[in-house]
Design a protein around this motif. Structure first.
Motif, short mmCIF file in Angstrom:
data_model
loop_
_atom_site.label_atom_id
_atom_site.label_comp_id
_atom_site.label_asym_id
_atom_site.label_seq_id
_atom_site.Cartn_x
_atom_site.Cartn_y
_atom_site.Cartn_z
N GLY A 1 20.44 5.96 -0.13
CA GLY A 1 20.02 5.65 1.24
C GLY A 1 18.70 6.26 1.63
N GLY A 2 18.26 7.28 0.90
CA GLY A 2 17.00 7.94 1.20
C GLY A 2 17.01 9.36 0.69
N PRO A 3 15.87 10.04 0.81
CA PRO A 3 15.74 11.37 0.22
C PRO A 3 16.34 12.51 1.03
N VAL A 4 16.75 12.26 2.29
CA VAL A 4 17.29 13.32 3.14
C VAL A 4 18.80 13.44 2.93
N GLN A 5 19.27 14.64 2.73
CA GLN A 5 20.69 14.96 2.55
C GLN A 5 21.39 14.00 1.59
N PRO A 6 21.00 14.00 0.31
CA PRO A 6 21.60 13.07 -0.65
C PRO A 6 23.10 13.26 -0.87
N ASP A 7 23.66 14.39 -0.40
CA ASP A 7 25.11 14.60 -0.52
C ASP A 7 25.87 14.03 0.67
N ALA A 8 25.17 13.59 1.70
CA ALA A 8 25.81 12.99 2.87
C ALA A 8 26.02 11.50 2.62
N ALA A 9 27.08 10.95 3.19
CA ALA A 9 27.36 9.53 3.03
C ALA A 9 27.26 8.82 4.37
N ILE A 10 26.58 7.68 4.37
CA ILE A 10 26.52 6.80 5.53
C ILE A 10 27.09 5.46 5.07
N CYS A 11 27.98 4.92 5.87
CA CYS A 11 28.63 3.66 5.50
C CYS A 11 28.29 2.59 6.53
N ASP B 1 0.81 -1.22 0.00
CA ASP B 1 0.00 0.00 0.00
C ASP B 1 0.84 1.27 0.00
N LEU B 2 2.11 1.19 0.35
CA LEU B 2 2.97 2.37 0.41
C LEU B 2 3.40 2.75 -1.01
N LYS B 3 2.85 3.83 -1.52
CA LYS B 3 3.09 4.23 -2.91
C LYS B 3 4.00 5.46 -3.03
N ASP B 4 4.53 5.96 -1.93
CA ASP B 4 5.47 7.08 -1.99
C ASP B 4 6.66 6.64 -2.85
N PRO B 5 6.98 7.37 -3.92
CA PRO B 5 8.05 6.93 -4.82
C PRO B 5 9.42 6.81 -4.15
N HIS B 6 9.62 7.50 -3.03
CA HIS B 6 10.89 7.37 -2.31
C HIS B 6 11.00 6.03 -1.59
N PHE B 7 9.85 5.42 -1.28
CA PHE B 7 9.87 4.23 -0.43
C PHE B 7 9.12 3.02 -0.98
N GLU B 8 8.51 3.12 -2.13
CA GLU B 8 7.77 1.99 -2.68
C GLU B 8 8.68 0.78 -2.83
N ARG B 9 8.26 -0.33 -2.24
CA ARG B 9 8.98 -1.61 -2.27
C ARG B 9 10.41 -1.52 -1.74
N THR B 10 10.60 -0.70 -0.74
CA THR B 10 11.93 -0.57 -0.14
C THR B 10 12.06 -1.41 1.11
N VAL B 11 13.32 -1.66 1.45
CA VAL B 11 13.69 -2.28 2.72
C VAL B 11 14.66 -1.29 3.37
N VAL B 12 14.31 -0.83 4.56
CA VAL B 12 15.10 0.18 5.26
C VAL B 12 15.66 -0.43 6.53
#
Length: 190
Positions: free
Chosen positions: A74-84, A20-31
């Motif tokens: 990794g997600g829509p927040v701060q796309p210039d930041a890197a998380i490893c 049911d989650l149709k937000d294009p940032h999260f559709e069929r995602t695993v977080v």
């Protein structure tokens, strides 16, 4: 195990988007939830590989990155930041630049020396940006049925075929969740 509203410890758990989650940032995602604190929640989308090789942006870290050796969205927040994320060696003790999330999975401080860290970890994955929720926001989304909250396996963040992760995680739950794993993206085309 499926999370209930009574369970407040979300760090290290998986959020799996419901059909049911149709937000294009999260559709069929695993977080993977990296932090769940009073100030909010932070996670990284595990199944959105880009085509940008890690070597193009973080050359000194590239030898430690597993396949596919690309950046992940990794997600829509701060796309210039890197998380490893890093997977610690069995019985290993990663350097000071590694912080445990759950079990052998942790985050890495990219300002550290990769050669020092290499002794304690067996694989890395780098994410540009992250997913973030204000206090209470994620709990509301879970209550509305947007997310399944499930236990993670250490290898989930490092699978070779990240496009298959959504269905793979649901399938291993068994029962109705396994049936959801084959739910079509657009049921009107079924």
């Amino acid at each position: 195990m499926i999370w209930t509203m009574a369970d407040r410890q979300l760090t290290g758990r998986l959020l799996v988007a419901t059909p049911d989650l149709k937000d294009p940032h999260f559709e069929r995602t695993v977080v993977l939830l990296v932090a769940h604190e009073p100030g909010g929640t932070l996670g990284v989308v595990l199944n959105r590989a880009t085509e940008v090789p890690v070597a193009d942006v973080l050359d000194k870290w590239a030898p430690l990155v597993g396949d596919p050796a690309v950046l992940f969205e990794g997600g829509p927040v701060q796309p210039d930041a890197a998380i490893c994320l890093a997977l610690a060696n069995p019985g290993g003790s990663p350097s000071d630049g590694w912080t445990r999330i759950d079990g052998p999975v942790g985050t890495v401080d990219l300002s550290c020396d990769p050669e020092e860290l290499a002794r304690g970890v067996r694989q890395l994955r780098v994410f540009s940006g992250y997913a973030g929720w204000e206090p209470g926001q994620l709990e509301r989304e879970i209550g509305e049925g947007s997310w399944f909250v499930l236990d993670t396996l250490p290898g989930d963040a490092f699978v070779d075929a990240p496009d298959d992760l959504w269905s793979m995680v649901l399938r291993r739950q068994g029962g109705i969740m396994a049936a959801v794993s084959v739910y079509p993206s657009d049921p009107t085309l079924n």
